[in-house]
Enzyme design. Structure first.
Site, PDB file in Angstrom:
ATOM      1  N   ASP A 129      24.813 -11.440  -1.116  1.00  0.00           N
ATOM      2  CA  ASP A 129      23.233 -12.126  -1.404  1.00  0.00           C
ATOM      3  C   ASP A 129      22.375 -12.402  -0.269  1.00  0.00           C
ATOM      4  O   ASP A 129      21.472 -12.131  -0.417  1.00  0.00           O
ATOM      5  CB  ASP A 129      23.776 -13.514  -1.892  1.00  0.00           C
ATOM      6  CG  ASP A 129      22.636 -14.077  -2.751  1.00  0.00           C
ATOM      7  OD1 ASP A 129      21.486 -13.256  -2.969  1.00  0.00           O
ATOM      8  OD2 ASP A 129      22.748 -15.237  -3.422  1.00  0.00           O
ATOM      9  N   CYS A 192      19.735  -2.209 -23.688  1.00  0.00           N
ATOM     10  CA  CYS A 192      19.058  -3.517 -24.461  1.00  0.00           C
ATOM     11  C   CYS A 192      18.518  -3.087 -25.888  1.00  0.00           C
ATOM     12  O   CYS A 192      18.621  -4.095 -26.567  1.00  0.00           O
ATOM     13  CB  CYS A 192      17.963  -4.438 -23.611  1.00  0.00           C
ATOM     14  SG  CYS A 192      18.239  -4.735 -22.008  1.00  0.00           S
ATOM     15  N   CYS A 195      16.300  -5.134 -28.320  1.00  0.00           N
ATOM     16  CA  CYS A 195      16.202  -6.769 -28.219  1.00  0.00           C
ATOM     17  C   CYS A 195      15.432  -7.123 -26.943  1.00  0.00           C
ATOM     18  O   CYS A 195      15.419  -6.571 -26.077  1.00  0.00           O
ATOM     19  CB  CYS A 195      17.887  -6.989 -27.734  1.00  0.00           C
ATOM     20  SG  CYS A 195      18.122  -8.762 -27.429  1.00  0.00           S
ATOM     21  N   CYS A 198      15.929 -12.282 -24.438  1.00  0.00           N
ATOM     22  CA  CYS A 198      15.504 -13.092 -23.091  1.00  0.00           C
ATOM     23  C   CYS A 198      14.067 -13.179 -22.691  1.00  0.00           C
ATOM     24  O   CYS A 198      13.807 -14.445 -22.204  1.00  0.00           O
ATOM     25  CB  CYS A 198      16.178 -12.254 -21.833  1.00  0.00           C
ATOM     26  SG  CYS A 198      15.590 -10.474 -21.765  1.00  0.00           S
ATOM     27  N   CYS A 202      12.401 -17.181 -22.451  1.00  0.00           N
ATOM     28  CA  CYS A 202      12.060 -17.814 -21.367  1.00  0.00           C
ATOM     29  C   CYS A 202      10.979 -18.900 -21.563  1.00  0.00           C
ATOM     30  O   CYS A 202       9.855 -18.419 -21.915  1.00  0.00           O
ATOM     31  CB  CYS A 202      11.662 -16.581 -20.147  1.00  0.00           C
ATOM     32  SG  CYS A 202      10.966 -17.431 -18.638  1.00  0.00           S
ATOM     33  N   CYS A 218       9.348 -18.531 -12.549  1.00  0.00           N
ATOM     34  CA  CYS A 218      10.828 -18.695 -12.890  1.00  0.00           C
ATOM     35  C   CYS A 218      11.433 -20.178 -12.418  1.00  0.00           C
ATOM     36  O   CYS A 218      11.269 -20.514 -11.480  1.00  0.00           O
ATOM     37  CB  CYS A 218      11.532 -17.705 -11.996  1.00  0.00           C
ATOM     38  SG  CYS A 218      13.157 -17.638 -12.355  1.00  0.00           S
ATOM     39  N   CYS A 245      18.387 -22.002 -13.398  1.00  0.00           N
ATOM     40  CA  CYS A 245      18.034 -21.544 -14.841  1.00  0.00           C
ATOM     41  C   CYS A 245      19.005 -20.211 -15.329  1.00  0.00           C
ATOM     42  O   CYS A 245      18.832 -19.287 -14.601  1.00  0.00           O
ATOM     43  CB  CYS A 245      16.789 -21.537 -15.291  1.00  0.00           C
ATOM     44  SG  CYS A 245      16.463 -21.110 -16.878  1.00  0.00           S
ATOM     45  N   CYS A 248      17.520 -16.868 -19.596  1.00  0.00           N
ATOM     46  CA  CYS A 248      17.477 -15.281 -19.715  1.00  0.00           C
ATOM     47  C   CYS A 248      19.007 -14.667 -19.792  1.00  0.00           C
ATOM     48  O   CYS A 248      18.902 -13.568 -20.331  1.00  0.00           O
ATOM     49  CB  CYS A 248      16.390 -14.545 -18.888  1.00  0.00           C
ATOM     50  SG  CYS A 248      16.921 -14.759 -17.313  1.00  0.00           S
ATOM     51  N   CYS A 252      21.589 -13.571 -23.939  1.00  0.00           N
ATOM     52  CA  CYS A 252      21.886 -12.248 -23.985  1.00  0.00           C
ATOM     53  C   CYS A 252      23.076 -11.777 -24.800  1.00  0.00           C
ATOM     54  O   CYS A 252      24.095 -12.340 -24.680  1.00  0.00           O
ATOM     55  CB  CYS A 252      22.020 -11.482 -22.568  1.00  0.00           C
ATOM     56  SG  CYS A 252      22.535  -9.753 -22.542  1.00  0.00           S
TER      57      CYS A 252
END
Ligand code: B12
Length: 374
Positions: A129, A192, A195, A198, A202, A218, A245, A248, A252
């Site tokens: 990260d 996806c 679809c 997400c 949001c 966001c 959060c 999204c 899925c």
């Protein structure tokens, strides 16, 4: 002796990594261009550290001279969330900080590389990260999953719940294929289908294109990375989300494959999501430090958590918390927290409390909250 790549994979996965895949630094796909375009649009909000040295982020050879391959790692932190009431925390946050818990696994993986590939510690570098590595880009290229319309790396085995980490290695390792050859040539979100769950879910319309997230909108950015005032027009949509959060990711359909976390590199801290809003609004610096020690929430600091808690109290129409909000709207809380407390009191129609606020000094940020739309 020739390298036994499956043995290497097994040894690393035995350290607690649920997915271990290899990719050549030459296999860089669409990520570099996507990253530059994202920055150019200002989608990174105030995360200016992302602008620094983009050439390092885009090409790992600028981070580790002689890097030839990447080992991309996934750690499953799925499901188990039986939260009944109270503020909503991002799933990852109710564990001990993954930056800390994955590190021993990465150190041990480095030793495996030294052993199997006769490398020295200068020939590899690991990141989880915090380093200049486009982790989702390389994870997609290595086939850990595909980049969804929600910008998440979605795994066919684990859904949206994989922490990612990567090791740059100065040795050639045979590349694993991406999940679908098609992903290399067609846009993000290709698996996806039609679809758009997400994008539709949001609450702040932060997903502005397939796989493109405007951090300025966001909830994760606003409740974690923003250290100041949360824009007024987004506050109501934050709802009960006190830290981060997952909306999204949660909606899925690929999560039907999600599995319970088993890795020893994850350490749950279940006591956090039992804290109620009143207790949070009353936290002292000492209690905050004790409760959130070792969790990612610590970095938000007490002021950030109180700010978010004020919004949640208003959004949940918790009129019984007017006394706690009034406390925060007054000195000695700092202006940033007071501003959000004033907004919350206005949303709750707490006129008596508002009129008794002691405006000891005339901080413009706080004063601004007495006017305008709520
Ligand atoms: C900055 C950051 C944020 C920012 C910005 C998020 C964003 N969308 O960029 C904020 C604070 C908003 C954030 C939020 C979250 N984050 Co965050 N974040 C990061 C960080 C540090 C950098 C991301 C980055 O470079 N963004 C720039 C954009 C352009 O890059 P990207 O979204 O990664 O997109 C790449 C791919 O789409 C790829 N790509 C695009 N097209 C194509 C096509 C092909 C063919 C290929 C191969 C690749 C590809 O290239 C893009 C650029 O390289 C990474 C760790 C890291 N070092 O990578 C974690 C990371 C992305 N976050 C993570 C998590 C868990 C979250 C949250 C779920 C936390 C939460 N619950 O609140 C949310 C999810 C929000 C979302 N839907 O993205 C995980 C994601 C794991 C996963 N399975 O996807 C990461 C990888 C951290 C980790 N080590 O596990 N995050």
């Amino acid at each position: 002796m020739p390298l036994d790549i499956e043995n290497l994979r097994d040894r690393i996965s035995g350290l607690g990594f649920d997915v271990v895949r290899f990719v050549s630094v030459e296999d860089e796909a669409a990520g570099g261009a996507a990253f530059r375009a994202w920055l150019a649009e200002g989608n990174h909000a105030d995360m200016h550290w992302l602008e620094k040295t983009p050439e390092r982020r885009i090409d790992p050879r600028n981070v580790l001279a002689g890097a030839k391959s990447l080992i991309m790692l996934g750690v499953n932190y799925g499901p188990k969330t039986d939260r009944s009431e109270g503020p909503i925390w991002a799933r990852y946050a109710v564990n001990r900080d993954y930056h800390d818990t994955l590190k021993p696994g990465l150190i041990a993986a480095g030793k495996v590389l030294e052993d199997e590939l006769s490398l020295s510690s200068k020939d590899y570098r690991y990141y989880v990260d915090t380093g200049p590595l486009l982790e989702r880009n390389w994870a997609t290229a290595a086939g850990l999953g595909f980049t969804g319309k929600n910008a998440m790396l979605i795994s066919r085995e684990y859904g949206n719940w994989l922490f990612l980490a990567g090791i740059l290695v100065g040795a050639e390792l045979p590349s694993d294929p991406p999940v679908s050859r098609k992903v290399e040539s067609v846009p993000v979100g290709s698996l996806c289908g039609s679809c758009t769950a997400c994008v539709d879910a949001c609450p702040t319309d932060a997903l502005i294109g397939p796989g493109v997230l405007d951090a300025r909108r966001c909830i994760s950015y606003q409740t974690i990375e923003n250290k100041g005032i949360i824009p007024r027009e987004l506050r109501a949509a934050i709802g009960s989300r006190i830290y981060g959060c997952d909306i999204c990711a949660e909606v899925c359909p690929w999560n039907r494959f999600a599995q319970d976390a088993k890795s020893g590199l994850i350490e749950a801290r279940p006591q956090i999501d039992t804290l109620n809003l009143k207790e949070i609004l009353q936290l002292t610096p000492e209690l905050f430090a004790a409760v959130f020690k070792g969790t990612p929430i610590k970095r938000l600091k007490l002021r950030g958590l109180l700010r978010n808690a004020c919004l949640v109290a208003a959004n949940e129409e918790r009129r019984e918390l007017i006394p706690e909000l009034s406390e925060l709207a007054n000195e000695p809380a700092e202006a940033m927290v007071r501003a959000h407390a004033v907004w919350a009191l206005r949303r709750l129609g707490a006129n008596d409390a508002l009129s008794s606020i002691r405006l000891i000094e005339t901080d413009a940020t706080v004063l601004a909250e007495f006017d305008g739309p709520i």
